[in-house]
Design a protein around this motif. Sequence first.
Motif, PDB file in Angstrom:
ATOM      1  N   GLN A   1      45.775  53.176  39.532  1.00 18.41           N
ATOM      2  CA  GLN A   1      45.468  52.700  38.190  1.00 18.41           C
ATOM      3  C   GLN A   1      45.368  51.182  38.167  1.00 18.41           C
ATOM      4  O   GLN A   1      46.321  50.494  38.543  1.00 18.41           O
ATOM      5  CB  GLN A   1      46.545  53.160  37.194  1.00 18.41           C
ATOM      6  N   PHE A   2      44.235  50.673  37.683  1.00 18.76           N
ATOM      7  CA  PHE A   2      44.047  49.244  37.459  1.00 18.76           C
ATOM      8  C   PHE A   2      44.370  48.937  35.995  1.00 18.76           C
ATOM      9  O   PHE A   2      44.235  49.810  35.120  1.00 18.76           O
ATOM     10  CB  PHE A   2      42.617  48.827  37.793  1.00 18.76           C
ATOM     11  N   PRO A   3      44.782  47.695  35.697  1.00 22.68           N
ATOM     12  CA  PRO A   3      45.135  47.333  34.310  1.00 22.68           C
ATOM     13  C   PRO A   3      43.999  47.640  33.340  1.00 22.68           C
ATOM     14  O   PRO A   3      42.837  47.356  33.612  1.00 22.68           O
ATOM     15  CB  PRO A   3      45.398  45.825  34.405  1.00 22.68           C
ATOM     16  N   GLY A   4      44.348  48.252  32.218  1.00 23.76           N
ATOM     17  CA  GLY A   4      43.353  48.542  31.183  1.00 23.76           C
ATOM     18  C   GLY A   4      42.520  49.790  31.456  1.00 23.76           C
ATOM     19  O   GLY A   4      41.623  50.117  30.665  1.00 23.76           O
ATOM     20  N   GLU A   5      42.810  50.492  32.553  1.00 24.20           N
ATOM     21  CA  GLU A   5      42.056  51.695  32.885  1.00 24.20           C
ATOM     22  C   GLU A   5      42.993  52.886  32.988  1.00 24.20           C
ATOM     23  O   GLU A   5      44.204  52.741  33.130  1.00 24.20           O
ATOM     24  CB  GLU A   5      41.312  51.517  34.211  1.00 24.20           C
ATOM     25  N   GLY A   6      42.419  54.099  32.956  1.00 19.57           N
ATOM     26  CA  GLY A   6      43.216  55.275  33.224  1.00 19.57           C
ATOM     27  C   GLY A   6      43.369  55.461  34.730  1.00 19.57           C
ATOM     28  O   GLY A   6      42.589  54.923  35.518  1.00 19.57           O
ATOM     29  N   PRO A   7      44.367  56.243  35.167  1.00 20.43           N
ATOM     30  CA  PRO A   7      44.518  56.524  36.598  1.00 20.43           C
ATOM     31  C   PRO A   7      43.311  57.302  37.122  1.00 20.43           C
ATOM     32  O   PRO A   7      42.689  58.061  36.380  1.00 20.43           O
ATOM     33  CB  PRO A   7      45.789  57.387  36.656  1.00 20.43           C
ATOM     34  N   ALA A   8      43.023  57.123  38.414  1.00 23.90           N
ATOM     35  CA  ALA A   8      41.938  57.853  39.065  1.00 23.90           C
ATOM     36  C   ALA A   8      42.429  58.374  40.403  1.00 23.90           C
ATOM     37  O   ALA A   8      43.195  57.686  41.103  1.00 23.90           O
ATOM     38  CB  ALA A   8      40.718  56.954  39.251  1.00 23.90           C
ATOM     39  N   LEU A   9      41.987  59.580  40.759  1.00 21.21           N
ATOM     40  CA  LEU A   9      42.417  60.179  42.020  1.00 21.21           C
ATOM     41  C   LEU A   9      41.971  59.327  43.201  1.00 21.21           C
ATOM     42  O   LEU A   9      40.808  58.945  43.314  1.00 21.21           O
ATOM     43  CB  LEU A   9      41.824  61.582  42.160  1.00 21.21           C
ATOM     44  N   LEU A  10      42.924  59.063  44.103  1.00 18.88           N
ATOM     45  CA  LEU A  10      42.638  58.266  45.300  1.00 18.88           C
ATOM     46  C   LEU A  10      42.521  59.178  46.521  1.00 18.88           C
ATOM     47  O   LEU A  10      41.547  59.144  47.253  1.00 18.88           O
ATOM     48  CB  LEU A  10      43.761  57.248  45.507  1.00 18.88           C
ATOM     49  N   ILE A  11      43.520  59.997  46.750  1.00 20.31           N
ATOM     50  CA  ILE A  11      43.578  60.868  47.924  1.00 20.31           C
ATOM     51  C   ILE A  11      44.631  61.933  47.639  1.00 20.31           C
ATOM     52  O   ILE A  11      45.559  61.701  46.855  1.00 20.31           O
ATOM     53  CB  ILE A  11      43.931  60.041  49.188  1.00 20.31           C
ATOM     54  N   ALA A  12      44.470  63.118  48.255  1.00 20.43           N
ATOM     55  CA  ALA A  12      45.422  64.198  47.988  1.00 20.43           C
ATOM     56  C   ALA A  12      45.653  65.017  49.254  1.00 20.43           C
ATOM     57  O   ALA A  12      44.804  65.041  50.154  1.00 20.43           O
ATOM     58  CB  ALA A  12      44.908  65.104  46.870  1.00 20.43           C
ATOM     59  N   ILE A  13      46.797  65.708  49.307  1.00 21.38           N
ATOM     60  CA  ILE A  13      47.140  66.545  50.444  1.00 21.38           C
ATOM     61  C   ILE A  13      47.765  67.836  49.947  1.00 21.38           C
ATOM     62  O   ILE A  13      48.387  67.853  48.872  1.00 21.38           O
ATOM     63  CB  ILE A  13      48.112  65.792  51.391  1.00 21.38           C
ATOM     64  N   ARG A  14      47.588  68.911  50.709  1.00 28.23           N
ATOM     65  CA  ARG A  14      48.269  70.172  50.402  1.00 28.23           C
ATOM     66  C   ARG A  14      49.390  70.366  51.415  1.00 28.23           C
ATOM     67  O   ARG A  14      49.343  69.826  52.517  1.00 28.23           O
ATOM     68  CB  ARG A  14      47.292  71.342  50.450  1.00 28.23           C
ATOM     69  N   SER A  15      50.367  71.164  51.058  1.00 35.55           N
ATOM     70  CA  SER A  15      51.592  71.254  51.866  1.00 35.55           C
ATOM     71  C   SER A  15      51.385  71.919  53.229  1.00 35.55           C
ATOM     72  O   SER A  15      52.269  71.875  54.075  1.00 35.55           O
ATOM     73  CB  SER A  15      52.679  72.003  51.092  1.00 35.55           C
ATOM     74  N   VAL A  16      50.231  72.518  53.465  1.00 39.40           N
ATOM     75  CA  VAL A  16      49.944  73.105  54.788  1.00 39.40           C
ATOM     76  C   VAL A  16      49.614  72.029  55.827  1.00 39.40           C
ATOM     77  O   VAL A  16      49.583  72.309  57.023  1.00 39.40           O
ATOM     78  CB  VAL A  16      48.794  74.123  54.724  1.00 39.40           C
TER      79      VAL A  16
ATOM     80  N   ASP B   1      50.168  67.910  57.416  1.00 39.51           N
ATOM     81  CA  ASP B   1      51.167  66.839  57.473  1.00 39.51           C
ATOM     82  C   ASP B   1      50.529  65.457  57.435  1.00 39.51           C
ATOM     83  O   ASP B   1      51.232  64.447  57.381  1.00 39.51           O
ATOM     84  CB  ASP B   1      52.094  66.989  58.682  1.00 39.51           C
ATOM     85  N   LYS B   2      49.197  65.430  57.421  1.00 40.37           N
ATOM     86  CA  LYS B   2      48.524  64.126  57.373  1.00 40.37           C
ATOM     87  C   LYS B   2      47.140  64.304  56.771  1.00 40.37           C
ATOM     88  O   LYS B   2      46.434  65.273  57.058  1.00 40.37           O
ATOM     89  CB  LYS B   2      48.414  63.568  58.793  1.00 40.37           C
ATOM     90  N   LYS B   3      46.764  63.323  55.939  1.00 41.12           N
ATOM     91  CA  LYS B   3      45.406  63.318  55.376  1.00 41.12           C
ATOM     92  C   LYS B   3      44.928  61.873  55.373  1.00 41.12           C
ATOM     93  O   LYS B   3      45.620  60.973  54.894  1.00 41.12           O
ATOM     94  CB  LYS B   3      45.443  63.857  53.939  1.00 41.12           C
ATOM     95  N   GLU B   4      43.741  61.669  55.940  1.00 32.96           N
ATOM     96  CA  GLU B   4      43.233  60.303  56.077  1.00 32.96           C
ATOM     97  C   GLU B   4      41.897  60.180  55.355  1.00 32.96           C
ATOM     98  O   GLU B   4      41.059  61.083  55.420  1.00 32.96           O
ATOM     99  CB  GLU B   4      43.051  60.003  57.568  1.00 32.96           C
TER     100      GLU B   4
ATOM    101  N   PHE C   1      43.155  54.688  53.724  1.00 30.28           N
ATOM    102  CA  PHE C   1      44.267  55.359  53.049  1.00 30.28           C
ATOM    103  C   PHE C   1      44.680  56.622  53.812  1.00 30.28           C
ATOM    104  O   PHE C   1      43.831  57.449  54.148  1.00 30.28           O
ATOM    105  CB  PHE C   1      43.863  55.740  51.616  1.00 30.28           C
ATOM    106  N   THR C   2      45.997  56.745  54.071  1.00 27.19           N
ATOM    107  CA  THR C   2      46.527  57.911  54.785  1.00 27.19           C
ATOM    108  C   THR C   2      47.787  58.393  54.083  1.00 27.19           C
ATOM    109  O   THR C   2      48.651  57.585  53.740  1.00 27.19           O
ATOM    110  CB  THR C   2      46.880  57.563  56.243  1.00 27.19           C
ATOM    111  N   ILE C   3      47.869  59.711  53.903  1.00 28.57           N
ATOM    112  CA  ILE C   3      49.103  60.329  53.407  1.00 28.57           C
ATOM    113  C   ILE C   3      49.804  60.972  54.600  1.00 28.57           C
ATOM    114  O   ILE C   3      49.188  61.722  55.366  1.00 28.57           O
ATOM    115  CB  ILE C   3      48.828  61.422  52.356  1.00 28.57           C
ATOM    116  N   PHE C   4      51.104  60.696  54.750  1.00 26.93           N
ATOM    117  CA  PHE C   4      51.964  61.389  55.702  1.00 26.93           C
ATOM    118  C   PHE C   4      52.917  62.261  54.886  1.00 26.93           C
ATOM    119  O   PHE C   4      53.571  61.780  53.974  1.00 26.93           O
ATOM    120  CB  PHE C   4      52.744  60.392  56.558  1.00 26.93           C
ATOM    121  N   PHE C   5      52.983  63.553  55.254  1.00 23.46           N
ATOM    122  CA  PHE C   5      53.745  64.517  54.461  1.00 23.46           C
ATOM    123  C   PHE C   5      54.796  65.205  55.322  1.00 23.46           C
ATOM    124  O   PHE C   5      54.504  65.671  56.433  1.00 23.46           O
ATOM    125  CB  PHE C   5      52.773  65.555  53.869  1.00 23.46           C
TER     126      PHE C   5
END
Lengths: 112, 113
Positions: free
Chosen positions: A38-53, A55-58, A62-66
């Motif tokens: 979320q940037f100031p004055g804006e609504g949040p926007a999806l950046l990246i997502a992962i499912r529990s199956v 352990d990593k999404k790149e 941007f990388t998610i470690f789960f």
Amino acid sequence: QQQVRQSSQSLTVWEGETAILNCSYENSAFDYFPWYQQFPGEGPALLIAIRSVSDKKEDGRFTIFFNKREKNLSLHIKDSQPGDSATYFCAASPSNYNVLYFGSGTKLTVEP
Amino acid sequence: GGIITQTPKFLIGQEGQKLTLKCQQNFNHDTMYWYRQDSGKGLRLIYYSITENDLQKGDLSEGYDASREKKSSFSLTVTSAQKNEMAVFLCASSNPDSGNTLYFGEGSRLIVV
């Protein structure tokens, strides 16, 4: 009781460093974990997502470690840029459920 | 692409007053949401609706009413405005076809004087 926790309210890094934002959750039924930006004055926007199956999404810098066993995840932003300065929300939901539970957000500042 | 339009951007009212926020979406999404954003507390769900005329309470529904008059619109009413509920109210919509990604509006700021 907050179901999704973000340990840092704010984080400052220098341009070019890797920013690491942490998140933990309580509910074992949570299956889907998006990060919103979320940037100031804006609504949040999806950046990246992962499912529990997984352990990593790149996606680019941007990388998610789960970690399902520890019930935590982190968002790594490689080569941080001043334009990445924003508030980042970790969220979670059970599968096939419409509602997202959000953490309290981490405000990231990238200094040039 | 689509857009979520929230009106008004700023809503100023007196303590005890009934105040209404409106939200329109042209994504043709089934589900719409109202979240409240307070500094340091993240986003908390007030109400959501999975179809026209449906209403589901979130964790923060007390003191609020909502109405889903048609698929494209979702309104939120603060039944008696209080100074401690000055916050930004965010409307969002989603669909299973879009992976249940939430698309948010820019927010409406409530100011109670």
